[in-house]
Motif scaffolding. Structure first.
Motif, PDB file in Angstrom:
ATOM      1  N   ARG A  60      24.179  16.510  34.438  1.00 56.33           N
ATOM      2  CA  ARG A  60      24.628  17.789  34.994  1.00 56.33           C
ATOM      3  C   ARG A  60      25.942  18.262  34.376  1.00 56.33           C
ATOM      4  NH1 ARG A  60      22.993  20.229  39.534  1.00 56.33           N
ATOM      5  NH2 ARG A  60      24.336  21.808  40.409  1.00 56.33           N
ATOM      6  N   TYR A  61      26.868  17.334  34.122  1.00 57.78           N
ATOM      7  CA  TYR A  61      28.205  17.685  33.653  1.00 57.78           C
ATOM      8  C   TYR A  61      28.454  17.318  32.191  1.00 57.78           C
ATOM      9  CZ  TYR A  61      29.559  18.772  38.445  1.00 57.78           C
ATOM     10  OH  TYR A  61      29.656  19.337  39.688  1.00 57.78           O
ATOM     11  N   PRO A 121      29.292  22.793  34.670  1.00 59.02           N
ATOM     12  CA  PRO A 121      29.068  23.892  35.616  1.00 59.02           C
ATOM     13  C   PRO A 121      30.376  24.666  35.855  1.00 59.02           C
ATOM     14  CG  PRO A 121      28.197  21.833  36.483  1.00 59.02           C
ATOM     15  CD  PRO A 121      28.983  21.497  35.258  1.00 59.02           C
ATOM     16  N   GLU A 151      29.789  26.690  40.855  1.00 55.07           N
ATOM     17  CA  GLU A 151      28.609  25.806  40.822  1.00 55.07           C
ATOM     18  C   GLU A 151      28.993  24.387  41.241  1.00 55.07           C
ATOM     19  OE1 GLU A 151      26.054  28.031  37.284  1.00 55.07           O
ATOM     20  OE2 GLU A 151      27.562  26.522  36.744  1.00 55.07           O
ATOM     21  N   HIS A 152      30.174  23.941  40.849  1.00 55.33           N
ATOM     22  CA  HIS A 152      30.657  22.612  41.236  1.00 55.33           C
ATOM     23  C   HIS A 152      30.819  22.526  42.759  1.00 55.33           C
ATOM     24  CE1 HIS A 152      32.841  18.834  41.003  1.00 55.33           C
ATOM     25  NE2 HIS A 152      33.856  19.382  41.653  1.00 55.33           N
ATOM     26  N   GLN A 154      29.362  24.406  44.976  1.00 61.39           N
ATOM     27  CA  GLN A 154      28.019  24.498  45.557  1.00 61.39           C
ATOM     28  C   GLN A 154      27.301  23.151  45.455  1.00 61.39           C
ATOM     29  OE1 GLN A 154      26.706  27.363  47.180  1.00 61.39           O
ATOM     30  NE2 GLN A 154      25.377  25.716  47.909  1.00 61.39           N
ATOM     31  N   PHE A 155      27.488  22.457  44.345  1.00 63.34           N
ATOM     32  CA  PHE A 155      26.870  21.139  44.175  1.00 63.34           C
ATOM     33  C   PHE A 155      27.406  20.149  45.210  1.00 63.34           C
ATOM     34  CE2 PHE A 155      26.795  16.906  42.058  1.00 63.34           C
ATOM     35  CZ  PHE A 155      25.422  16.731  42.070  1.00 63.34           C
ATOM     36  N   ASP A 208      25.696  21.150  48.473  1.00 62.16           N
ATOM     37  CA  ASP A 208      24.277  20.801  48.435  1.00 62.16           C
ATOM     38  C   ASP A 208      24.075  19.294  48.546  1.00 62.16           C
ATOM     39  OD1 ASP A 208      23.738  23.505  48.133  1.00 62.16           O
ATOM     40  OD2 ASP A 208      23.263  23.353  45.982  1.00 62.16           O
ATOM     41  N   THR A 209      24.932  18.524  47.878  1.00 62.31           N
ATOM     42  CA  THR A 209      24.823  17.063  47.928  1.00 62.31           C
ATOM     43  C   THR A 209      25.124  16.556  49.328  1.00 62.31           C
ATOM     44  OG1 THR A 209      25.410  16.897  45.592  1.00 62.31           O
ATOM     45  CG2 THR A 209      25.681  14.904  46.937  1.00 62.31           C
TER      46      THR A 209
END
Length: 181
Positions: free
Chosen positions: A64-65, A70, A74-75, A77-78, A81-82
């Motif tokens: 991903r990174y 990101p 986005e970071h 949001q990740f 989400d995680t």
């Protein structure tokens, strides 16, 4: 040894595994008896289910990174989400049914720091917000209890002002000291 595994592949696999162990240990060591990671009913042998799920998240970070990182949005949001996915999947094992945002950001940001320092990924957008960073910068943020994305993003904004003009990851790396030091 699998004959297809080259020494560099084995070295990378070893480094990823060891850095994952360090990240999991640090993120799950909240030191706050009132805000544990696990529910009271979770048995010792059931903790491996949680740790395996966390390790799966960490394994995906390199991909991903590793290329173009990101964006900061986005970071963030990740992280959210995680936190939500681990909470949904592991609810019965977790204190109050949640893998808190504060613990999630510590896990992800610390692992990204390790990967960055090891030369595996580019510099991450944030640094781990933990007690050391909080104390150095006088942040009003407790990663062990926080389950609020808004608290996290507010703490990042405050830290960014505090460390300006330096980047968060650069500042934290330069200022980092173990509590024992």
């Amino acid at each position: 040894m699998n004959t297809k595994d080259t020494v560099p592949t084995l070295m990378h696999r070893f480094l990823s595994y060891e850095l994952g162990l360090l990240s999991v240990k640090a993120a799950l060591s909240t030191r706050d008896k009132n805000w544990p990671i696990y529910s009271e009913s979770t048995k010792q042998h059931q903790r491996s289910t949680v740790q395996d799920a966390i390790r799966s998240v960490l394994l995906g970070l390199e991909t991903r990174y590793g290329g173009t990182p990101p964006t900061e949005d986005e970071h963030v949001q990740f992280i959210e989400d995680t936190s939500d996915a681990l909470s949904r999947d592991l609810k019965k094992f977790l204190f109050k049914g949640r893998f808190r945002v504060g613990v999630t950001q510590k896990l992800i940001n610390l692992h990204l720091k390790y990967l960055w320092v090891a030369g595996v990924v580019p510099e991450p957008p944030h640094c781990p917000l933990d007690g050391i960073v909080r104390d150095l910068s006088n942040l009003n943020y407790d990663w062990t209890t926080s389950d609020s994305l808004e608290e996290y993003t507010s703490a990042i904004l405050a830290l960014r002002k505090f460390v300006s003009p330096r980047r968060l990851s650069e500042w934290e790396l330069c200022e980092f000291r173990r509590r024992a030091q």
